[in-house]
Write a protein that holds these residues in place. Structure first.
Motif, PDB file in Angstrom:
ATOM      1  N   ARG A  87       0.802  -1.218   0.000  1.00 43.99           N
ATOM      2  CA  ARG A  87       0.000   0.000   0.000  1.00 43.99           C
ATOM      3  C   ARG A  87       0.841   1.277   0.000  1.00 43.99           C
ATOM      4  NH1 ARG A  87      -5.204  -1.103  -1.530  1.00 43.99           N
ATOM      5  NH2 ARG A  87      -6.185  -2.652  -0.199  1.00 43.99           N
ATOM      6  N   MET A  88       2.121   1.165   0.404  1.00 41.69           N
ATOM      7  CA  MET A  88       2.967   2.357   0.511  1.00 41.69           C
ATOM      8  C   MET A  88       3.479   2.788  -0.863  1.00 41.69           C
ATOM      9  SD  MET A  88       5.314   1.675   3.873  1.00 41.69           S
ATOM     10  CE  MET A  88       4.596   1.343   5.478  1.00 41.69           C
ATOM     11  N   ASP A  89       3.654   4.095  -1.034  1.00 42.13           N
ATOM     12  CA  ASP A  89       4.262   4.574  -2.262  1.00 42.13           C
ATOM     13  C   ASP A  89       5.778   4.479  -2.149  1.00 42.13           C
ATOM     14  OD1 ASP A  89       5.374   7.070  -1.104  1.00 42.13           O
ATOM     15  OD2 ASP A  89       3.277   7.668  -0.951  1.00 42.13           O
ATOM     16  N   GLU A  90       6.458   4.690  -3.278  1.00 43.81           N
ATOM     17  CA  GLU A  90       7.910   4.515  -3.339  1.00 43.81           C
ATOM     18  C   GLU A  90       8.645   5.433  -2.356  1.00 43.81           C
ATOM     19  OE1 GLU A  90      11.007   2.391  -5.634  1.00 43.81           O
ATOM     20  OE2 GLU A  90       8.844   2.174  -5.431  1.00 43.81           O
ATOM     21  N   ASN A  91       8.230   6.700  -2.276  1.00 45.37           N
ATOM     22  CA  ASN A  91       8.909   7.655  -1.404  1.00 45.37           C
ATOM     23  C   ASN A  91       8.786   7.265   0.069  1.00 45.37           C
ATOM     24  OD1 ASN A  91       9.764   9.267  -3.537  1.00 45.37           O
ATOM     25  ND2 ASN A  91       7.881  10.489  -3.520  1.00 45.37           N
ATOM     26  N   THR A  92       7.578   6.823   0.462  1.00 52.77           N
ATOM     27  CA  THR A  92       7.373   6.397   1.849  1.00 52.77           C
ATOM     28  C   THR A  92       8.241   5.195   2.183  1.00 52.77           C
ATOM     29  OG1 THR A  92       5.090   7.188   1.795  1.00 52.77           O
ATOM     30  CG2 THR A  92       5.665   5.644   3.539  1.00 52.77           C
ATOM     31  N   LEU A  93       8.315   4.241   1.262  1.00 55.59           N
ATOM     32  CA  LEU A  93       9.124   3.055   1.488  1.00 55.59           C
ATOM     33  C   LEU A  93      10.611   3.395   1.581  1.00 55.59           C
ATOM     34  CD1 LEU A  93       7.257   0.560  -0.814  1.00 55.59           C
ATOM     35  CD2 LEU A  93       7.697   0.222   1.606  1.00 55.59           C
ATOM     36  N   LEU A  94      11.056   4.341   0.766  1.00 58.46           N
ATOM     37  CA  LEU A  94      12.452   4.768   0.838  1.00 58.46           C
ATOM     38  C   LEU A  94      12.771   5.343   2.213  1.00 58.46           C
ATOM     39  CD1 LEU A  94      12.991   6.392  -2.685  1.00 58.46           C
ATOM     40  CD2 LEU A  94      14.223   4.440  -1.757  1.00 58.46           C
ATOM     41  N   ARG A  95      11.855   6.178   2.729  1.00 59.05           N
ATOM     42  CA  ARG A  95      12.077   6.760   4.052  1.00 59.05           C
ATOM     43  C   ARG A  95      12.065   5.684   5.122  1.00 59.05           C
ATOM     44  NH1 ARG A  95       8.336  10.637   2.169  1.00 59.05           N
ATOM     45  NH2 ARG A  95       6.712   9.678   3.470  1.00 59.05           N
ATOM     46  N   GLU A  96      11.107   4.748   5.023  1.00 57.96           N
ATOM     47  CA  GLU A  96      11.000   3.692   6.022  1.00 57.96           C
ATOM     48  C   GLU A  96      12.247   2.810   6.048  1.00 57.96           C
ATOM     49  OE1 GLU A  96       8.493   2.612   8.251  1.00 57.96           O
ATOM     50  OE2 GLU A  96       7.754   4.645   7.999  1.00 57.96           O
ATOM     51  N   ALA A  97      12.756   2.498   4.854  1.00 55.80           N
ATOM     52  CA  ALA A  97      13.913   1.609   4.769  1.00 55.80           C
ATOM     53  C   ALA A  97      15.156   2.244   5.367  1.00 55.80           C
ATOM     54  CB  ALA A  97      14.174   1.234   3.311  1.00 55.80           C
ATOM     55  N   LYS A  98      15.281   3.568   5.241  1.00 54.20           N
ATOM     56  CA  LYS A  98      16.476   4.257   5.732  1.00 54.20           C
ATOM     57  C   LYS A  98      16.365   4.656   7.195  1.00 54.20           C
ATOM     58  CE  LYS A  98      17.464   6.241   1.171  1.00 54.20           C
ATOM     59  NZ  LYS A  98      17.593   7.485   0.379  1.00 54.20           N
ATOM     60  N   ASP A  99      15.141   4.724   7.719  1.00 53.18           N
ATOM     61  CA  ASP A  99      14.917   5.238   9.064  1.00 53.18           C
ATOM     62  C   ASP A  99      14.802   4.091  10.067  1.00 53.18           C
ATOM     63  OD1 ASP A  99      14.354   6.801  11.242  1.00 53.18           O
ATOM     64  OD2 ASP A  99      12.221   7.014  10.772  1.00 53.18           O
ATOM     65  N   ILE A 100      15.937   3.642  10.581  1.00 53.16           N
ATOM     66  CA  ILE A 100      15.945   2.597  11.599  1.00 53.16           C
ATOM     67  C   ILE A 100      16.134   3.283  12.947  1.00 53.16           C
ATOM     68  CG2 ILE A 100      17.095   0.518  12.437  1.00 53.16           C
ATOM     69  CD1 ILE A 100      17.938  -0.067   9.594  1.00 53.16           C
ATOM     70  N   ASN A 101      15.046   3.432  13.709  1.00 52.62           N
ATOM     71  CA  ASN A 101      15.095   4.179  14.960  1.00 52.62           C
ATOM     72  C   ASN A 101      14.798   3.273  16.152  1.00 52.62           C
ATOM     73  OD1 ASN A 101      12.264   3.803  14.901  1.00 52.62           O
ATOM     74  ND2 ASN A 101      12.017   5.670  13.693  1.00 52.62           N
ATOM     75  N   LEU A 102      14.771   3.886  17.345  1.00 57.37           N
ATOM     76  CA  LEU A 102      14.565   3.125  18.576  1.00 57.37           C
ATOM     77  C   LEU A 102      13.210   2.418  18.584  1.00 57.37           C
ATOM     78  CD1 LEU A 102      15.503   2.288  21.396  1.00 57.37           C
ATOM     79  CD2 LEU A 102      14.548   4.440  22.278  1.00 57.37           C
ATOM     80  N   ASP A 103      12.180   3.082  18.055  1.00 57.27           N
ATOM     81  CA  ASP A 103      10.853   2.460  18.029  1.00 57.27           C
ATOM     82  C   ASP A 103      10.867   1.171  17.223  1.00 57.27           C
ATOM     83  OD1 ASP A 103       9.738   4.376  19.618  1.00 57.27           O
ATOM     84  OD2 ASP A 103       8.984   5.615  17.959  1.00 57.27           O
ATOM     85  N   LYS A 104      11.559   1.184  16.077  1.00 60.58           N
ATOM     86  CA  LYS A 104      11.629  -0.015  15.243  1.00 60.58           C
ATOM     87  C   LYS A 104      12.400  -1.123  15.956  1.00 60.58           C
ATOM     88  CE  LYS A 104      11.157   1.972  10.625  1.00 60.58           C
ATOM     89  NZ  LYS A 104      11.791   2.143   9.294  1.00 60.58           N
ATOM     90  N   VAL A 105      13.464  -0.739  16.656  1.00 60.04           N
ATOM     91  CA  VAL A 105      14.234  -1.733  17.403  1.00 60.04           C
ATOM     92  C   VAL A 105      13.365  -2.370  18.477  1.00 60.04           C
ATOM     93  CG1 VAL A 105      16.199  -2.088  18.928  1.00 60.04           C
ATOM     94  CG2 VAL A 105      16.427  -0.580  16.943  1.00 60.04           C
ATOM     95  N   GLN A 106      12.622  -1.533  19.233  1.00 66.23           N
ATOM     96  CA  GLN A 106      11.750  -2.049  20.285  1.00 66.23           C
ATOM     97  C   GLN A 106      10.680  -2.969  19.715  1.00 66.23           C
ATOM     98  OE1 GLN A 106      10.143   1.028  22.801  1.00 66.23           O
ATOM     99  NE2 GLN A 106      12.081   2.111  22.947  1.00 66.23           N
ATOM    100  N   GLN A 107      10.087  -2.552  18.597  1.00 68.92           N
ATOM    101  CA  GLN A 107       9.022  -3.353  17.991  1.00 68.92           C
ATOM    102  C   GLN A 107       9.568  -4.702  17.522  1.00 68.92           C
ATOM    103  OE1 GLN A 107       7.106  -1.487  14.670  1.00 68.92           O
ATOM    104  NE2 GLN A 107       5.603  -3.101  14.418  1.00 68.92           N
ATOM    105  N   ALA A 108      10.752  -4.690  16.899  1.00 71.54           N
ATOM    106  CA  ALA A 108      11.343  -5.939  16.419  1.00 71.54           C
ATOM    107  C   ALA A 108      11.652  -6.881  17.573  1.00 71.54           C
ATOM    108  CB  ALA A 108      12.618  -5.633  15.626  1.00 71.54           C
TER     109      ALA A 108
END
Length: 363
Positions: A109-130
């Protein structure tokens, strides 16, 4: 799309977009049965019986005569997107199956720009969720693998999964076409992968993932049409860990074969309710194609590759140590900042989530 309500093998409703391929005009007042028969006939007329398909497509036949067109792709490739679109338009499938599980379905459902940002943005929230989703060691390994994907994304300026989004879009333009997820859930894969490694192997693999920095060009991606780029990058780093290759590649070959065979079953023609052979398009990384071919006619039992061992004692010790460190830091912060600020810090959702994540398992 709600990720929690979709599981492997279950259909995901595509969004119909007939802008490029005009559907027939349904006369007003036409009965539902007649409309269905009209659309069925329209799709049958557009389906090519002997299509000329890209060389990345492998044709497999089921015992009941149903046909699978398996498209081998590179996950960062414009050419693969074209191969997927060409195949679906030519064969007008009953089912499209992609190498995704419901934990990754949001990328459709995500567009290309959103996915690019998501792929590059590895933050504390993502670490906690994983960590919360997969456990400590598996969660950290998932973050490191995301780093590999982000490295490729940054090098190419291209988000992963374009071929899956293309498949999702094209499936929505084919009458009666179901869209299904075919991959094993990520938490199972990571937990089984981590369990297969020794502590020393985990450390060496993590080191390699942390310091991945080799430049990658789009030409390199297209050369990898014989082996998916992300999996090739991983295989070069984990070649000395056969057990890891077994869980990440070979076991998923078996799981993908199982879901593709389940999808490749006769379908019911609406005109007379008779069973007719199905036409299925599978979209998977090129690295999985040989394994799917080898497993296609074998008796498969996926129960074994879905089992996850309980958390190791080492993992419990590490979680306990980290929890102690975090609690100590928070306690010191409370002491230095005063009671009211300390209580405010402890009440933060991120802090509560982290403490919950690091809670040791019950005895």
């Amino acid at each position: 799309m709600d990720q929690g309500n979709n599981s492997e093998g279950e259909p995901v409703a595509p969004t119909e977009d007939p802008s490029d391929e005009e559907l027939p005009c349904i006369p007003p007042g036409l009965a539902d049965g007649e409309s269905t028969a009209m659309l069925w006939q329209f799709r049958s007329q557009r389906r090519q019986t002997s299509p000329v398909l890209p060389e990345t497509v492998t044709r497999l036949t089921a015992a009941d005569g149903s046909i699978l067109y398996l498209v081998g792709t590179a996950h960062f490739s414009d050419s693969s997107k074209k191969d997927v679109a060409t195949t679906i338009r030519a064969v007008q499938p009953d089912v499209v199956v992609v190498e995704l599980c419901h934990y990754r379905v949001s990328m459709l459902r995500m567009d290309e720009n959103t996915l690019l940002r998501e792929a590059k943005d590895i933050n504390l929230d993502k670490v906690q969720q994983a960590i919360k989703q997969n456990g400590l060691m598996s969660g950290l390994m998932q973050i490191l693998l995301l780093k590999v994907s982000a490295h490729i994304t940054e090098q190419l300026g291209m988000a992963p999964g374009g071929e899956f989004r293309e498949a999702f879009k094209e499936a929505g333009r084919v009458p009666f076409c179901k869209f299904q997820l075919g991959d094993r859930p990520i938490p199972v894969t990571f937990k089984r992968a981590i369990a297969a490694l020794s502590l020393w192997q985990k450390a060496r693999l993590a080191w390699g993932l942390c310091f991945l920095s080799d430049p990658i060009s789009k030409e390199d991606v297209e050369k990898c049409k014989q082996k998916d780029l992300l999996e090739q990058t991983m295989s070069e780093m984990i070649g000395e860990f056969p057990a890891l290759h077994q869980t990440i590649v070979a076991e998923r070959d078996i799981y993908l074969t199982h879901t593709l065979r389940e999808a490749t079953r006769c379908v019911e023609a609406p005109s007379d309710a008779r069973k007719v052979p199905a036409v299925v398009v599978g979209v998977v990384g090129m690295g999985h194609v040989p394994g799917i071919e080898r497993n296609w006619e074998k008796q498969l039992d996926i129960n074994e590759i879905m089992r996850v061992a309980p958390p190791s004692r080492f993992g419990w010790v590490v979680r306990t140590v980290i929890k102690g460190v975090v609690m100590g830091m928070l306690g010191y912060a409370c002491y230095r900042a005063g009671g009211s600020l300390g209580r405010a810090v402890l009440s933060l959702p991120a802090v509560q989530s982290l403490l919950e994540t690091l809670r040791p398992p019950p005895a």
